[in-house]
Design a protein around this motif. Structure first.
Motif, PDB file in Angstrom:
ATOM      1  N   ALA A 140       0.794  -1.325  -0.023  1.00 38.03           N
ATOM      2  CA  ALA A 140      -0.035  -0.062  -0.030  1.00 38.03           C
ATOM      3  C   ALA A 140       0.867   1.080   0.051  1.00 38.03           C
ATOM      4  CB  ALA A 140      -0.919   0.036   1.296  1.00 38.03           C
ATOM      5  N   ALA A 141       1.819   1.412   0.938  1.00 38.44           N
ATOM      6  CA  ALA A 141       2.759   2.324   0.997  1.00 38.44           C
ATOM      7  C   ALA A 141       3.525   2.605  -0.441  1.00 38.44           C
ATOM      8  CB  ALA A 141       3.666   2.183   2.024  1.00 38.44           C
ATOM      9  N   PHE A 142       3.873   1.392  -1.020  1.00 38.32           N
ATOM     10  CA  PHE A 142       4.690   1.475  -2.497  1.00 38.32           C
ATOM     11  C   PHE A 142       3.773   2.092  -3.312  1.00 38.32           C
ATOM     12  CE2 PHE A 142       5.704  -0.674  -6.524  1.00 38.32           C
ATOM     13  CZ  PHE A 142       6.866  -0.333  -6.593  1.00 38.32           C
ATOM     14  N   SER A 143       2.455   1.690  -3.441  1.00 37.51           N
ATOM     15  CA  SER A 143       1.421   2.075  -4.407  1.00 37.51           C
ATOM     16  C   SER A 143       1.143   3.841  -4.159  1.00 37.51           C
ATOM     17  CB  SER A 143       0.183   1.449  -4.307  1.00 37.51           C
ATOM     18  OG  SER A 143       0.240   0.088  -4.651  1.00 37.51           O
ATOM     19  N   MET A 145       3.278   5.599  -2.825  1.00 36.74           N
ATOM     20  CA  MET A 145       4.626   6.566  -3.292  1.00 36.74           C
ATOM     21  C   MET A 145       4.556   6.663  -4.783  1.00 36.74           C
ATOM     22  SD  MET A 145       8.615   5.397  -3.125  1.00 36.74           S
ATOM     23  CE  MET A 145       8.156   4.329  -1.719  1.00 36.74           C
ATOM     24  N   LEU A 146       4.104   5.580  -5.686  1.00 32.79           N
ATOM     25  CA  LEU A 146       4.035   5.672  -6.947  1.00 32.79           C
ATOM     26  C   LEU A 146       3.186   6.675  -7.729  1.00 32.79           C
ATOM     27  CD1 LEU A 146       4.529   1.933  -8.275  1.00 32.79           C
ATOM     28  CD2 LEU A 146       6.214   3.723  -8.242  1.00 32.79           C
ATOM     29  N   ALA A 147       1.773   6.689  -6.902  1.00 32.52           N
ATOM     30  CA  ALA A 147       0.776   7.703  -7.021  1.00 32.52           C
ATOM     31  C   ALA A 147       1.439   9.220  -7.004  1.00 32.52           C
ATOM     32  CB  ALA A 147      -0.206   7.401  -6.187  1.00 32.52           C
ATOM     33  N   LYS A 148       2.061   9.414  -5.862  1.00 34.86           N
ATOM     34  CA  LYS A 148       2.744  10.642  -5.694  1.00 34.86           C
ATOM     35  C   LYS A 148       3.716  11.011  -7.106  1.00 34.86           C
ATOM     36  CE  LYS A 148       3.129  12.299  -1.524  1.00 34.86           C
ATOM     37  NZ  LYS A 148       3.601  12.704  -0.203  1.00 34.86           N
ATOM     38  N   MET A 149       4.503  10.061  -6.958  1.00 36.93           N
ATOM     39  CA  MET A 149       5.513  10.314  -8.134  1.00 36.93           C
ATOM     40  C   MET A 149       4.944  10.430  -9.307  1.00 36.93           C
ATOM     41  SD  MET A 149       8.436   7.517  -9.316  1.00 36.93           S
ATOM     42  CE  MET A 149       7.052   6.685 -10.318  1.00 36.93           C
ATOM     43  N   CYS A 150       3.674   9.687  -9.918  1.00 44.32           N
ATOM     44  CA  CYS A 150       3.315   9.959 -11.228  1.00 44.32           C
ATOM     45  C   CYS A 150       2.589  11.122 -10.973  1.00 44.32           C
ATOM     46  CB  CYS A 150       2.149   8.873 -11.477  1.00 44.32           C
ATOM     47  SG  CYS A 150       3.081   7.414 -11.821  1.00 44.32           S
ATOM     48  N   ALA A 151       2.089  11.769  -9.918  1.00 40.85           N
ATOM     49  CA  ALA A 151       1.063  12.920 -10.014  1.00 40.85           C
ATOM     50  C   ALA A 151       2.240  14.156 -10.142  1.00 40.85           C
ATOM     51  CB  ALA A 151       0.542  13.277  -8.758  1.00 40.85           C
ATOM     52  N   GLU A 161      -4.355   5.610 -10.845  1.00 43.42           N
ATOM     53  CA  GLU A 161      -4.511   4.085 -10.912  1.00 43.42           C
ATOM     54  C   GLU A 161      -3.550   3.605  -9.617  1.00 43.42           C
ATOM     55  OE1 GLU A 161      -2.471   0.281 -13.179  1.00 43.42           O
ATOM     56  OE2 GLU A 161      -2.821   2.197 -14.333  1.00 43.42           O
ATOM     57  N   TYR A 162      -2.578   4.192  -9.424  1.00 45.35           N
ATOM     58  CA  TYR A 162      -1.665   3.785  -8.061  1.00 45.35           C
ATOM     59  C   TYR A 162      -2.514   4.355  -6.899  1.00 45.35           C
ATOM     60  CZ  TYR A 162       2.018   2.001 -10.928  1.00 45.35           C
ATOM     61  OH  TYR A 162       2.844   1.432 -11.977  1.00 45.35           O
ATOM     62  N   LEU A 163      -3.199   5.183  -6.699  1.00 49.16           N
ATOM     63  CA  LEU A 163      -4.082   5.795  -5.612  1.00 49.16           C
ATOM     64  C   LEU A 163      -5.174   4.517  -5.410  1.00 49.16           C
ATOM     65  CD1 LEU A 163      -4.703   9.467  -5.953  1.00 49.16           C
ATOM     66  CD2 LEU A 163      -3.487   8.311  -4.079  1.00 49.16           C
ATOM     67  N   ARG A 164      -5.795   4.183  -6.516  1.00 53.30           N
ATOM     68  CA  ARG A 164      -6.709   3.063  -6.379  1.00 53.30           C
ATOM     69  C   ARG A 164      -6.111   1.966  -5.768  1.00 53.30           C
ATOM     70  NH1 ARG A 164      -7.366  -1.169  -8.826  1.00 53.30           N
ATOM     71  NH2 ARG A 164      -6.320  -0.701 -10.528  1.00 53.30           N
ATOM     72  N   LYS A 165      -5.007   1.469  -6.139  1.00 47.84           N
ATOM     73  CA  LYS A 165      -4.295   0.295  -5.602  1.00 47.84           C
ATOM     74  C   LYS A 165      -4.032   0.585  -4.154  1.00 47.84           C
ATOM     75  CE  LYS A 165      -2.302  -1.641  -9.700  1.00 47.84           C
ATOM     76  NZ  LYS A 165      -1.140  -1.730 -10.163  1.00 47.84           N
ATOM     77  N   ALA A 166      -3.602   1.748  -3.697  1.00 47.41           N
ATOM     78  CA  ALA A 166      -3.222   2.080  -2.388  1.00 47.41           C
ATOM     79  C   ALA A 166      -4.556   1.882  -1.478  1.00 47.41           C
ATOM     80  CB  ALA A 166      -2.735   3.567  -2.348  1.00 47.41           C
ATOM     81  N   MET A 167      -5.526   2.513  -1.914  1.00 44.28           N
ATOM     82  CA  MET A 167      -6.739   2.221  -1.214  1.00 44.28           C
ATOM     83  C   MET A 167      -7.040   1.000  -1.027  1.00 44.28           C
ATOM     84  SD  MET A 167      -9.002   5.702  -2.499  1.00 44.28           S
ATOM     85  CE  MET A 167     -10.430   4.654  -2.668  1.00 44.28           C
ATOM     86  N   GLU A 168      -7.115   0.300  -2.090  1.00 41.86           N
ATOM     87  CA  GLU A 168      -7.557  -1.203  -2.093  1.00 41.86           C
ATOM     88  C   GLU A 168      -6.640  -2.188  -1.221  1.00 41.86           C
ATOM     89  OE1 GLU A 168      -7.612  -2.430  -6.216  1.00 41.86           O
ATOM     90  OE2 GLU A 168      -9.345  -1.430  -6.770  1.00 41.86           O
ATOM     91  N   ILE A 174      -4.320   7.620   3.365  1.00 38.20           N
ATOM     92  CA  ILE A 174      -4.867   7.726   2.321  1.00 38.20           C
ATOM     93  C   ILE A 174      -5.411   9.217   2.211  1.00 38.20           C
ATOM     94  CG2 ILE A 174      -7.041   7.090   2.448  1.00 38.20           C
ATOM     95  CD1 ILE A 174      -5.012   6.294  -0.621  1.00 38.20           C
ATOM     96  N   LYS A 175      -5.842   9.860   3.418  1.00 39.16           N
ATOM     97  CA  LYS A 175      -6.264  11.152   3.497  1.00 39.16           C
ATOM     98  C   LYS A 175      -5.285  12.389   2.830  1.00 39.16           C
ATOM     99  CE  LYS A 175     -10.219  10.318   6.562  1.00 39.16           C
ATOM    100  NZ  LYS A 175     -10.786  10.312   7.961  1.00 39.16           N
TER     101      LYS A 175
END
Length: 192
Positions: A140-143, A145-151, A161-168, A174-175
């Motif tokens: 979850a932390a990895f996903s 981190m990737l969401a932040k990097m892609c943003a 997509e990575y934010l969705r994975k992090a939530m799942e 997540i907030k």
């Protein structure tokens, strides 16, 4: 047919040893989960050609697989000193830092990998350290981190997509998407 492949590599090396063949034999052993044999092959590849980065990268992967992250990082550094423009080498280095919980260094290496190849995470994540991790919290932390990097890179689709994975995967913080500056542009997207 990894055992057959190993036999073919051995036969070919009896005629003409090469770093490529040692690395291929080592990868076959890795795929058979025969890590000590793989390690020996990669050591031989390095011994045969100290300027070939693949042997160092592969040897680093063995150390990473064994959760010897500091040793892995030394091998990845050597591989990167020989070829700094290889996305997989940066990804592997990032995975070792992530395994050590050095998330700042991991993010730096993941950004370098992403800059060289935006599809790197889709291509290698099944083989990397995150795939081996049994901890949903780490995934979850990895996903996240990737969401932040892609943003940060302006890749909205991958970030979402990575934010969705992090939530799942149950990312606990997540907030942060509502307060972290990196996600400011995403907050205006209807899909967010």
């Amino acid at each position: 047919h990894y055992l057959d492949a190993i036999n073919f590599y051995k036969a070919a090396m009896a005629k003409q040893p090469s770093t490529l063949l040692w690395n291929k034999e080592g990868m076959s052993y890795l795929l058979l989960q025969r890590v000590p044999e793989a390690s020996k092959c990669f050591d031989r590849a390095i011994k045969l050609d100290k300027q070939a980065p693949e042997g160092y990268n592969n040897r680093g992967y063995v150390e990473q697989h064994n959760e010897h992250y500091n040793r892995a990082i030394k091998y990845y550094r050597k591989a990167l000193s020989l070829r700094s423009d290889d996305a997989v080498f940066h990804y592997n280095m990032g995975s070792s830092y992530f395994g050590k919980h050095d998330y700042v260094s991991a993010a730096q290496e993941y950004r370098a990998a992403y800059g060289l190849d935006p599809t790197i995470f889709e291509r290698v994540s099944k083989m990397g350290i995150m795939a081996q991790s049994t901890s949903p919290e780490n995934r979850a932390a990895f996903s996240f981190m990737l969401a932040k990097m892609c943003a940060q890179a302006g890749d909205v689709d991958r970030s979402l997509e990575y934010l969705r994975k992090a939530m799942e995967e149950g990312y606990k913080d997540i907030k942060k998407v509502y307060t972290d500056a990196e996600f400011a542009s995403l907050r205006e997207d209807k899909r967010f």
